[in-house]
Design an enzyme around this catalytic site. Structure first.
Site, PDB file in Angstrom:
ATOM      1  CB  THR A   1      -0.546 -59.058 -21.320  1.00  0.00           C
ATOM      2  OG1 THR A   1      -1.603 -58.648 -22.193  1.00  0.00           O
ATOM      3  CG2 THR A   1      -0.177 -60.494 -21.630  1.00  0.00           C
ATOM      4  CG  ASP A   2      -0.004 -55.957 -16.275  1.00  0.00           C
ATOM      5  OD1 ASP A   2      -1.202 -55.927 -15.972  1.00  0.00           O
ATOM      6  OD2 ASP A   2       0.833 -56.658 -15.675  1.00  0.00           O
ATOM      7  CE  LYS A   3       1.358 -47.142 -20.744  1.00  0.00           C
ATOM      8  NZ  LYS A   3       1.558 -45.901 -19.956  1.00  0.00           N
TER       9      LYS A   3
END
Length: 435
Positions: free
Chosen positions: A131-133
């Site tokens: 998962t990203d920021k």
């Protein structure tokens, strides 16, 4: 006359060979530091005796304690987290990430050895989905070798005490020796929480009090069905060539919930179930849907977006994106019923999952949307996207956000062409957000 030898005389008369044997015997009595999974601790000050101002080790009151680590085994960590305030999940030294917090907690609990805290390869550490920021996860799976004892329930309690409140471990389950959460993840379900006013067909309806009509909701559901199946998502990602095979992704289903009102804002929840997703894919699917529903992009722009020619697809805000579930169907089918391993299923923790999701994920999304007007601010950027090739743009691209269908004043003035240089800058800026 018999003479008796004192202990000192006996000690002095020992042969060199005997002394050497004693020396060897003492060495063999020492533990093998490489073979033993222990950590030495230095004796404290009150465990040493001061003699003539110096420490005499012979007179030590207590020997150094040793922590014995249980044998390493492979486990599945069933967890969830709120991504707000984190720079994604993957470990990145010096950056605040979910894995940084998780590994730190595992180390504090002595579930991993200190020397393995920065060597994830030695732990065979792997996440099921990256998962990203700012992206949260309600049901995520991590696989790793851990030094745990037989009492896994106590281990879960201890680990949660060491973790911040926005990260939760639902369970730790013994897995097969070669279990890899990424390889065994059969599919993933993502959820996008979207304020319903984003789908409003007119600018005049773009406000928090908007309530989506059954007709518009059905139009959204019908449009999203165009993404089901295998498509070329070259225009829905970045840093990929048009012929890159990884751009082809298979989506199993897309469903849209009935609207839910939280305080004064109405949301619709979009669930996308696919084998895997490429970078930015989901946010651009939502962005394309919003652009078409609001009559900003032409109806044929969707079909063009699946071709190899580069075209502009808006990137929706990352705030509403959540990894809802990682499904371990393949693993459960192969090992879940062998009588030796526990299936990796979410049903036993459903109540806990929903409580955590409502409080720490959906609650945070709503508070930030209400405080920062994230979606409303993003909608103002749609007019900068280059959806049309002609000189004349639809009135909705340049109209005031307070205008309605009945407001035809200044129509000719507002139909002036938009400077395409702004569109190019907007397209580049849209690649910077993660998600």
């Amino acid at each position: 006359m018999m003479t008796t030898e004192s202990p000192v005389d006996i000690e002095l008369k020992r042969s060199p060979g005997e002394s050497e044997k004693d020396s060897k015997r003492c060495k063999t009595d020492q533990p093998d530091e490489e073979a033993s999974e222990v950590v030495k601790t230095e004796p404290t000050a009150d465990q040493k005796t001061e003699v003539n101002g110096s420490t005499d080790k012979k007179d030590s009151i207590a020997t150094p304690e040793r922590f014995v680590y249980p044998t390493k085994k492979k486990y599945a960590i069933m967890m969830g987290f709120c991504g707000d305030g984190y720079r994604g999940m993957a470990l990145n030294v010096g950056v605040n990430t979910i894995e940084e917090e998780l590994i730190s907690a595992l180390s504090k609990c002595n579930f991993i050895k200190p020397e393995n805290a920065r060597e994830l390869g030695k732990m065979y550490f792997q996440r099921a989905s990256r998962t990203d920021k700012g992206v949260s996860a309600a049901r995520q799976v991590v696989s790793s070798n851990l030094n745990l004892g037989p009492d896994l329930k106590s281990a879960v309690v201890k680990l949660n005490e060491a973790l911040p409140n926005d990260i939760v471990v639902y369970d730790i389950i013994k897995a097969t020796k070669h279990f890899d959460s990424h390889k065994f993840a059969s599919s993933r379900v993502y959820e996008y929480n979207c304020p319903s006013f984003a789908m409003a067909p007119t600018l005049g309806d773009t406000w928090s009090g908007y309530r989506i009509t059954p007709e518009v909701l059905q139009n959204v559901r019908d449009f999203l069905l165009n993404f089901v199946g295998t498509k070329n998502y070259y225009n829905y990602t970045s840093n990929k060539s048009a012929n890159d095979p990884s751009c082809f992704r298979y989506i199993r289903s897309i469903t849209v919930s009935d609207p839910v009102v939280v305080e004064d804002i109405e949301y619709i929840r979009i669930f996308l179930h696919g084998d895997s997703f490429i970078y930015h894919q989901i946010r651009k699917i939502v962005g394309m849907t919003i652009a078409v529903m609001r009559n900003v992009a032409p109806s044929d722009h969707l079909e063009k977006s699946f071709q190899k020619e580069r075209c502009d697809v808006p990137l929706a805000p990352g705030l509403g994106l959540v990894l809802d579930e990682v499904k371990m169907t393949r693993y459960n089918k192969k090992f879940g019923k062998d009588g030796m391993h526990t299936p990796l299923e979410w049903e036993p923790y459903e109540e806990t999952v929903q409580d955590f999701k409502l409080k720490h994920i959906l609650g945070v999304i709503h508070r930030k949307e209400k405080a920062e007007s994230t979606m409303f601010q993003w909608l103002q950027t749609l007019k900068k996207h280059k959806f049309y090739t002609g000189d004349v743009l639809p009135d909705i691209l340049t109209g005031d956000s307070k205008s309605t269908d009945n407001d035809t004043s200044n129509k000719e003035e507002n139909s002036k062409p938009v400077d395409n240089s702004e569109s190019n800058e907007s397209s580049k800026a849209a690649e910077n957000p993660s998600g």
